[in-house]
Design an enzyme around this catalytic site. Structure first.
Site, mmCIF file in Angstrom:
data_model
loop_
_atom_site.group_PDB
_atom_site.id
_atom_site.type_symbol
_atom_site.label_atom_id
_atom_site.label_comp_id
_atom_site.label_asym_id
_atom_site.label_seq_id
_atom_site.Cartn_x
_atom_site.Cartn_y
_atom_site.Cartn_z
ATOM 1 N N GLU A 13 3.576 -5.895 13.228
ATOM 2 C CA GLU A 13 2.563 -6.062 14.276
ATOM 3 C C GLU A 13 2.083 -7.517 14.267
ATOM 4 O O GLU A 13 1.735 -8.073 15.280
ATOM 5 C CB GLU A 13 1.406 -5.098 14.002
ATOM 6 C CG GLU A 13 0.392 -5.015 15.122
ATOM 7 C CD GLU A 13 -0.815 -4.169 14.760
ATOM 8 O OE1 GLU A 13 -0.849 -3.623 13.650
ATOM 9 O OE2 GLU A 13 -1.710 -4.082 15.597
ATOM 10 N N ARG A 32 0.829 -1.220 0.000
ATOM 11 C CA ARG A 32 0.000 0.000 0.000
ATOM 12 C C ARG A 32 0.854 1.257 0.000
ATOM 13 O O ARG A 32 0.416 2.312 -0.475
ATOM 14 C CB ARG A 32 -0.988 -0.026 1.172
ATOM 15 C CG ARG A 32 -2.043 -1.109 1.019
ATOM 16 C CD ARG A 32 -2.968 -1.175 2.222
ATOM 17 N NE ARG A 32 -2.278 -1.531 3.451
ATOM 18 C CZ ARG A 32 -1.960 -2.770 3.804
ATOM 19 N NH1 ARG A 32 -2.286 -3.776 3.024
ATOM 20 N NH2 ARG A 32 -1.321 -3.007 4.921
HETATM 21 P P1 AMP Z 1 4.969 -1.979 11.606
HETATM 22 O O1 AMP Z 1 6.235 -2.539 11.067
HETATM 23 O O2 AMP Z 1 4.489 -2.717 12.827
HETATM 24 O O3 AMP Z 1 5.066 -0.476 11.828
HETATM 25 O O4 AMP Z 1 3.842 -2.235 10.528
HETATM 26 C C1 AMP Z 1 3.699 -1.396 9.449
HETATM 27 C C2 AMP Z 1 3.365 -2.147 8.194
HETATM 28 O O5 AMP Z 1 2.388 -3.150 8.408
HETATM 29 C C3 AMP Z 1 2.804 -1.213 7.148
HETATM 30 O O6 AMP Z 1 3.378 -1.553 5.897
HETATM 31 C C4 AMP Z 1 1.321 -1.446 7.182
HETATM 32 O O7 AMP Z 1 0.807 -1.511 5.882
HETATM 33 C C5 AMP Z 1 1.130 -2.773 7.896
HETATM 34 N N1 AMP Z 1 0.237 -2.676 9.069
HETATM 35 C C6 AMP Z 1 0.577 -2.899 10.360
HETATM 36 N N2 AMP Z 1 -0.468 -2.783 11.160
HETATM 37 C C7 AMP Z 1 -1.513 -2.471 10.383
HETATM 38 C C8 AMP Z 1 -2.907 -2.220 10.639
HETATM 39 N N3 AMP Z 1 -3.407 -2.263 11.881
HETATM 40 N N4 AMP Z 1 -3.692 -1.906 9.584
HETATM 41 C C9 AMP Z 1 -3.172 -1.847 8.334
HETATM 42 N N5 AMP Z 1 -1.892 -2.090 8.020
HETATM 43 C C10 AMP Z 1 -1.059 -2.399 9.034
#
Ligand code: AMP
Length: 176
Positions: A99, A62
């Site tokens: 996450e 995205r």
């Molecule tokens: P992080 O590495 O935990 O900051 O996760 C960020 C990445 O995971 C991004 O590329 C987001 O597209 C995806 N992502 C993580 N959590 C979510 C969420 N709750 N909703 C949508 N996309 C998420």
């Protein structure tokens, strides 16, 4: 009407996706609305408008959608940062924690030249694992990170703390 509250009305919460306990922030309503999409892209560009930017990096998948028009507006190149095994040529790799899970991020070795100034763009900042891996990739290639731009910040996950010292823009923040 525009602004963060209005933009937030274009995000759809999907509980328990892709696994129980995660509320997925679906940006497809925002992308499908010309005013919201344009406002999101323009707001990110405005935040960094005082900066010289050579490359805009979008994080799969995205992040590509937001980063590409940002690159177009800056008049500079777009670089895809992809999940492991997707890029066809020589890559730099970084492991990162999501996450929900862990994986590899890769970028082509010639995507950012030494000394180039790079802006990193993604849809959501959650724990910051993905974004900090992208920062390390840029630095490994000899580039300089001028900032990071996100449509959404999940503030309660503390991702910002992994990116201290960087100019960080997030258009919508959730505290829970
Ligand atoms: P992080 O590495 O935990 O900051 O996760 C960020 C990445 O995971 C991004 O590329 C987001 O597209 C995806 N992502 C993580 N959590 C979510 C969420 N709750 N909703 C949508 N996309 C998420």
């Amino acid at each position: 009407m525009t602004g963060a509250g209005w933009l937030k009305d274009h995000i759809r919460d999907i509980p328990d996706f892709p696994r129980p306990g995660v509320v997925f922030k679906d940006i497809t309503p925002l992308l499908a609305d010309v005013d919201a999409f344009r406002f999101a892209v323009d707001s990110l560009c405005d935040h960094f408008s005082g900066q010289a930017v050579d490359k805009v990096l979008g994080i799969e998948a995205r992040g590509f959608i937001i980063a590409a028009p940002v690159a177009y507006r800056f008049g500079c190149g777009f670089v895809p940062v992809r999940k492991g095994g997707k890029l066809p040529w020589q890559v730099e790799k970084e492991e990162y924690v999501l996450e929900y899970g862990s994986d590899l991020l890769e970028v082509h070795k010639d995507a950012v030249a030494p000394g180039e100034r790079a802006l990193i763009v993604d849809d959501v900042l959650a724990t910051g694992g993905t974004a900090s891996a992208a920062v390390r990739l840029v630095e490994r290639l000899g580039g300089e990170v001028v900032g990071l731009g996100f449509v959404i910040e999940l503030g309660f996950l503390g991702g910002r703390e992994k990116l201290v010292g960087h100019d960080l823009a997030a258009l919508i923040e959730y505290q829970a």
